[in-house]
Write a protein that holds these residues in place. Structure first.
Motif, short mmCIF file in Angstrom:
data_model
loop_
_atom_site.label_atom_id
_atom_site.label_comp_id
_atom_site.label_asym_id
_atom_site.label_seq_id
_atom_site.Cartn_x
_atom_site.Cartn_y
_atom_site.Cartn_z
N GLN A 1 1.66 12.33 5.08
CA GLN A 1 2.53 11.19 4.77
C GLN A 1 3.90 11.47 5.37
O GLN A 1 4.61 12.38 4.93
CB GLN A 1 2.64 11.00 3.26
CG GLN A 1 3.53 9.83 2.83
CD GLN A 1 2.81 8.49 2.94
OE1 GLN A 1 1.62 8.38 2.67
NE2 GLN A 1 3.53 7.47 3.37
N GLN B 1 -6.94 8.63 1.91
CA GLN B 1 -7.96 9.11 0.99
C GLN B 1 -9.36 8.91 1.57
O GLN B 1 -10.26 9.74 1.38
CB GLN B 1 -7.84 8.39 -0.35
CG GLN B 1 -6.56 8.70 -1.11
CD GLN B 1 -6.45 7.89 -2.39
OE1 GLN B 1 -7.41 7.77 -3.15
NE2 GLN B 1 -5.27 7.32 -2.65
N TYR C 1 0.81 -1.22 0.00
CA TYR C 1 0.00 0.00 0.00
C TYR C 1 0.85 1.27 0.00
O TYR C 1 0.33 2.36 -0.18
CB TYR C 1 -1.02 0.03 1.13
CG TYR C 1 -0.52 -0.16 2.55
CD1 TYR C 1 0.55 0.55 3.06
CD2 TYR C 1 -1.17 -1.06 3.40
CE1 TYR C 1 0.97 0.38 4.37
CE2 TYR C 1 -0.76 -1.24 4.70
CZ TYR C 1 0.32 -0.51 5.18
OH TYR C 1 0.73 -0.70 6.48
N TYR C 2 2.17 1.13 0.17
CA TYR C 2 3.05 2.30 0.02
C TYR C 2 3.04 2.83 -1.42
O TYR C 2 3.46 3.95 -1.67
CB TYR C 2 4.49 1.95 0.38
CG TYR C 2 4.76 1.69 1.85
CD1 TYR C 2 3.94 2.23 2.84
CD2 TYR C 2 5.84 0.92 2.24
CE1 TYR C 2 4.20 1.99 4.19
CE2 TYR C 2 6.12 0.69 3.58
CZ TYR C 2 5.29 1.22 4.55
OH TYR C 2 5.56 0.99 5.87
N TYR C 3 2.57 2.01 -2.36
CA TYR C 3 2.74 2.33 -3.78
C TYR C 3 1.41 2.64 -4.47
O TYR C 3 1.29 2.49 -5.68
CB TYR C 3 3.49 1.18 -4.47
CG TYR C 3 4.75 0.84 -3.70
CD1 TYR C 3 5.86 1.69 -3.75
CD2 TYR C 3 4.80 -0.27 -2.87
CE1 TYR C 3 6.99 1.43 -2.99
CE2 TYR C 3 5.93 -0.54 -2.11
CZ TYR C 3 7.02 0.32 -2.17
OH TYR C 3 8.14 0.06 -1.40
N VAL C 4 0.44 3.11 -3.68
CA VAL C 4 -0.86 3.44 -4.29
C VAL C 4 -0.74 4.63 -5.24
O VAL C 4 -1.60 4.83 -6.10
CB VAL C 4 -1.94 3.72 -3.22
CG1 VAL C 4 -2.22 2.46 -2.43
CG2 VAL C 4 -1.53 4.87 -2.31
N GLY C 5 0.33 5.41 -5.12
CA GLY C 5 0.55 6.51 -6.06
C GLY C 5 0.80 6.00 -7.47
O GLY C 5 0.51 6.68 -8.45
N LYS C 6 1.34 4.79 -7.58
CA LYS C 6 1.53 4.16 -8.88
C LYS C 6 0.21 3.59 -9.38
O LYS C 6 -0.14 3.72 -10.55
CB LYS C 6 2.57 3.03 -8.78
CG LYS C 6 3.95 3.48 -8.36
CD LYS C 6 4.88 2.27 -8.26
CE LYS C 6 6.25 2.67 -7.77
NZ LYS C 6 6.90 3.64 -8.67
N ASP C 7 -0.50 2.91 -8.46
CA ASP C 7 -1.79 2.31 -8.79
C ASP C 7 -2.46 1.91 -7.47
O ASP C 7 -1.85 1.20 -6.67
CB ASP C 7 -1.60 1.07 -9.68
CG ASP C 7 -2.90 0.58 -10.27
OD1 ASP C 7 -3.87 0.37 -9.51
OD2 ASP C 7 -2.97 0.38 -11.50
N PRO C 8 -3.68 2.36 -7.22
CA PRO C 8 -4.34 2.02 -5.96
C PRO C 8 -4.57 0.53 -5.76
O PRO C 8 -4.81 0.08 -4.63
CB PRO C 8 -5.67 2.78 -6.02
CG PRO C 8 -5.89 3.09 -7.47
CD PRO C 8 -4.52 3.24 -8.06
N GLY D 1 -1.07 7.35 5.62
CA GLY D 1 -0.80 7.47 4.19
C GLY D 1 -1.67 6.60 3.33
O GLY D 1 -2.61 5.94 3.80
N GLY D 2 -1.34 6.59 2.07
CA GLY D 2 -1.95 5.68 1.13
C GLY D 2 -3.44 5.84 0.99
O GLY D 2 -4.01 6.92 1.14
#
Length: 362
Positions: free
Chosen positions: A194, A183, A98-105, A178-179
């Motif tokens: 974050q 939202q 979930y650290y990488y939701v900026g790439k894809d949720p 974060g993540g």
């Protein structure tokens, strides 16, 4: 047997051995890989999920396959672990997707999402319910393959400088979260922040943030949050059973002999069990120490939980409308969750509820 026939058989056996030995040697090559963690060594349980994994791999290969583990920041910053693995800078990483939701949720679904699966359900979905196939189909787009390699169990809801009784109390609250959970909470008035683990304490102490969540009693006590915030809320409904993954670069994975692939898979599964068991052992004593030191435990009210669930479902609908990967995974996870909780309420929940009520009587 005649002497001539015996010599023929012996020669044939020797020839077969000469062929077999190189084949065995080729299937067990000497390999040295590197694995970067998203965590510091000071958070010994979550960090040591990686070292346990590396230890199992070494032991199962007579030290022919060695994996050196590096803490966050030693090779790349903690939140760049997946990138370094994807682009081949290193072979492996130990991180939370979930650290990488900026790439894809969609990444968040395979770690933990608000009102998702608990730890046992997360493992069940991955190993038996189709999660593994769905997850690695998605991860392949980022040139990695994933393996569950740890779980913290349901996390705490975080440390607050003031009490949270109503949804209105969340309005304008600067909360380190974060993540995708950030939202969700943004929809109910929270201002998500974050921050890396090492930056949380000073921000909370100075009042730059009003609240912060991390993991649970054992890790939170180590970070000292109890010194700068009085109220400790539960549960962390956004992390019912967060999976920590080991990710391997796909080309590197495909280069491994099949027996080494099996060893990596099983080493990760062992580390997955090790971390969950260790947190379950450490958290009770840490919670007792925190409460004895003046920490005020508080449950989130039903009003807060209901508002956050509503916000969660709204967010899933919004993301699903524009992201097919997310929709495919969240629909599958929610269908699995429904069946799991149907079963849970029959035996698991009733047993646990009774045992909790009678804890001090036996």
């Amino acid at each position: 047997m005649k002497r001539r026939d015996f010599l023929k058989v012996s020669a044939a056996g020797a020839a077969a051995s000469a062929v077999a030995s190189p084949a065995i040697a080729q299937s067990s090559p000497e390999i040295k890989w590197r694995m970067t963690s998203s965590f510091p060594k000071s958070l010994d349980t979550i960090y040591n999920g990686a070292t346990e994994f590396a230890k199992y791999v070494a032991e199962m290969t007579d030290n022919k396959f060695q994996i050196q583990v590096f803490a966050a920041g030693e090779i790349v910053p903690g939140l760049q672990a997946l990138d370094a693995t994807s682009n081949g800078t290193i072979e492996l990483c130990h991180t939370v997707s979930y650290y990488y939701v900026g790439k894809d949720p969609t990444f968040a679904i395979y770690a933990s999402v608000p009102f998702g699966l608990n730890a046992r359900m997360q493992n069940s979905w991955w190993y038996q319910g189709g999660g593994q196939e769905l997850g690695n189909e998605f991860f392949k787009k980022f040139n990695v393959i994933g393996f569950p390699c740890g779980n913290t169990g349901t996390q705490m809801g975080g440390w607050f400088r003031k009490e949270i009784k109503t949804v209105a109390d969340l309005s304008g609250l600067k909360f380190r979260i974060g993540g995708i959970a950030g939202q969700v909470l943004q929809k109910v008035g929270v201002v998500p922040q974050q921050l890396a683990g090492g930056d949380i304490y000073p921000a909370l102490e100075k009042g730059t943030i009003d609240a912060a969540e991390w993991v649970g009693p054992y890790d939170d006590e180590k970070l000292g949050f109890q010194k700068v915030a009085k109220y400790y809320y539960y549960p962390g409904f956004w992390e019912g059973g967060p999976t920590v993954h080991a990710y391997c670069n796909l080309e590197k994975w495909n280069s491994l002999p099949k027996n080494y692939q099996a060893i990596v898979t099983n080493a990760a599964a062992n580390a997955n069990s090790w971390m969950a068991a260790r947190y379950d052992m450490q958290n009770p004593a840490a919670l007792k120490r925190l409460v004895a030191g003046g920490t005020q435990l508080r449950p989130f009210t039903n009003e807060v939980l209901e508002a956050c669930l509503k916000a969660t479902n709204e967010l899933w609908a919004e993301i699903s409308a524009k992201n097919a990967d997310f929709k495919k995974s969240i629909d599958a996870m929610q269908a699995y969750r429904s069946d799991e909780y149907l079963w849970w309420q029959v035996a698991e929940y009733t047993f646990d509820s009774f045992m909790i009520r009678s804890r001090t009587r036996g």
